[in-house]
Design an enzyme around this catalytic site. Structure first.
Site, mmCIF file in Angstrom:
data_model
loop_
_atom_site.group_PDB
_atom_site.id
_atom_site.type_symbol
_atom_site.label_atom_id
_atom_site.label_comp_id
_atom_site.label_asym_id
_atom_site.label_seq_id
_atom_site.Cartn_x
_atom_site.Cartn_y
_atom_site.Cartn_z
ATOM 1 N N LYS A 11 41.983 47.985 36.034
ATOM 2 C CA LYS A 11 41.474 46.599 36.203
ATOM 3 C C LYS A 11 40.480 46.249 35.223
ATOM 4 O O LYS A 11 39.641 47.432 34.529
ATOM 5 C CB LYS A 11 40.735 46.444 37.554
ATOM 6 C CG LYS A 11 42.029 46.393 38.524
ATOM 7 C CD LYS A 11 41.654 46.207 39.872
ATOM 8 C CE LYS A 11 42.599 45.986 41.113
ATOM 9 N NZ LYS A 11 42.159 45.667 42.494
ATOM 10 N N THR A 93 41.725 51.071 49.398
ATOM 11 C CA THR A 93 41.142 50.021 48.810
ATOM 12 C C THR A 93 39.698 49.737 48.497
ATOM 13 O O THR A 93 39.217 49.557 47.237
ATOM 14 C CB THR A 93 41.578 48.703 49.526
ATOM 15 O OG1 THR A 93 42.923 49.047 50.069
ATOM 16 C CG2 THR A 93 41.428 47.298 48.581
ATOM 17 N N HIS A 117 45.242 49.268 40.220
ATOM 18 C CA HIS A 117 45.943 48.472 41.182
ATOM 19 C C HIS A 117 47.427 49.652 41.295
ATOM 20 O O HIS A 117 47.501 50.323 40.371
ATOM 21 C CB HIS A 117 46.431 47.212 40.707
ATOM 22 C CG HIS A 117 47.975 46.810 41.622
ATOM 23 N ND1 HIS A 117 47.904 46.159 42.714
ATOM 24 C CD2 HIS A 117 49.212 47.070 41.330
ATOM 25 C CE1 HIS A 117 49.028 45.959 43.152
ATOM 26 N NE2 HIS A 117 49.937 46.458 42.239
HETATM 27 P P1 GDP Z 1 45.496 47.614 47.604
HETATM 28 O O1 GDP Z 1 47.125 47.786 47.840
HETATM 29 O O2 GDP Z 1 44.821 48.616 48.213
HETATM 30 O O3 GDP Z 1 45.105 46.993 46.151
HETATM 31 O O4 GDP Z 1 45.127 46.358 48.550
HETATM 32 P P2 GDP Z 1 45.738 44.866 48.855
HETATM 33 O O5 GDP Z 1 47.125 44.722 48.266
HETATM 34 O O6 GDP Z 1 45.486 44.749 50.232
HETATM 35 O O7 GDP Z 1 44.576 43.932 48.002
HETATM 36 C C1 GDP Z 1 44.827 43.655 46.780
HETATM 37 C C2 GDP Z 1 43.349 43.610 46.042
HETATM 38 O O8 GDP Z 1 42.502 42.739 46.699
HETATM 39 C C3 GDP Z 1 42.721 44.976 46.290
HETATM 40 O O9 GDP Z 1 42.945 46.098 45.240
HETATM 41 C C4 GDP Z 1 41.303 44.672 46.297
HETATM 42 O O10 GDP Z 1 40.773 44.663 45.068
HETATM 43 C C5 GDP Z 1 41.255 42.901 46.774
HETATM 44 N N1 GDP Z 1 40.889 43.088 48.252
HETATM 45 C C6 GDP Z 1 41.601 43.504 49.330
HETATM 46 N N2 GDP Z 1 41.230 43.363 50.436
HETATM 47 C C7 GDP Z 1 39.782 42.963 50.108
HETATM 48 C C8 GDP Z 1 38.823 42.477 51.062
HETATM 49 O O11 GDP Z 1 38.683 42.368 52.194
HETATM 50 N N3 GDP Z 1 37.590 41.931 50.398
HETATM 51 C C9 GDP Z 1 37.716 41.840 48.941
HETATM 52 N N4 GDP Z 1 36.613 41.258 48.342
HETATM 53 N N5 GDP Z 1 38.635 42.345 48.211
HETATM 54 C C10 GDP Z 1 39.816 42.482 48.558
#
Ligand code: GDP
Length: 139
Positions: A11, A93, A117
């Protein structure tokens, strides 16, 4: 049977902070082969399309603004059990909750800027690989 490919993105802040080399080296050391890779910069529409699954979340605007704020590195990684093993290598995450030694713990700054990611399923690994790479670029 678990698939053998996953997609990663280094990222913007991790690229800007000079961590590309360290991250790729840890990826290789963990047994992943890089089978496609690109240095690129998403525009806001690309970022919104990539994260469309999160379009109703309250963090969508912040996330897509961040992901289009600077260059990224995108790569397809190959290894047995790639999706699960890579999720283990990157950690939770939220970098504050990620285990010691994981990429997000080592190189992440906050929830959006969590360094990398990683695809969350074989199906999404395919969709995300097709999003970034043409058939000729995928080996
Ligand atoms: P990942 O699979 O661990 O990357 O998580 P997700 O697919 O749920 O979310 C995609 C991306 O969105 C994450 O890598 C974070 O950068 C962001 N993100 C996810 N959940 C949150 C949250 O609750 N708050 C914020 N600010 N960003 C989030």
């Amino acid at each position: 049977m678990a698939g053998n490919k996953t997609l990663t993105i280094i990222k913007p802040y991790a690229v800007n902070d000079g961590y590309i080399g360290s991250i790729l080296s840890r990826i290789n050391d963990a047994g992943f082969r890089i089978t496609a890779m690109r240095f690129t910069h998403l525009n806001i529409k690309d970022a919104q399309a990539f994260y469309a699954i999160h379009k109703d979340k309250n963090f969508f605007d912040r996330l897509t603004a961040f992901m289009s704020s600077g260059p990224i590195v995108v790569a397809i990684l190959e290894k047995d059990n790639a999706v699960a093993d890579y999720r283990k290598l990157i950690g939770a995450t939220n970098p504050e909750e990620a285990e010691e030694g994981t990429l997000r713990k080592l190189f992440g700054r906050n929830m959006e800027a969590n360094a990398v990611h990683g695809s969350d399923s074989d199906e999404n690994a395919d969709i995300e690989s097709n999003f970034f790479f043409s058939k000729m670029e995928r080996f």
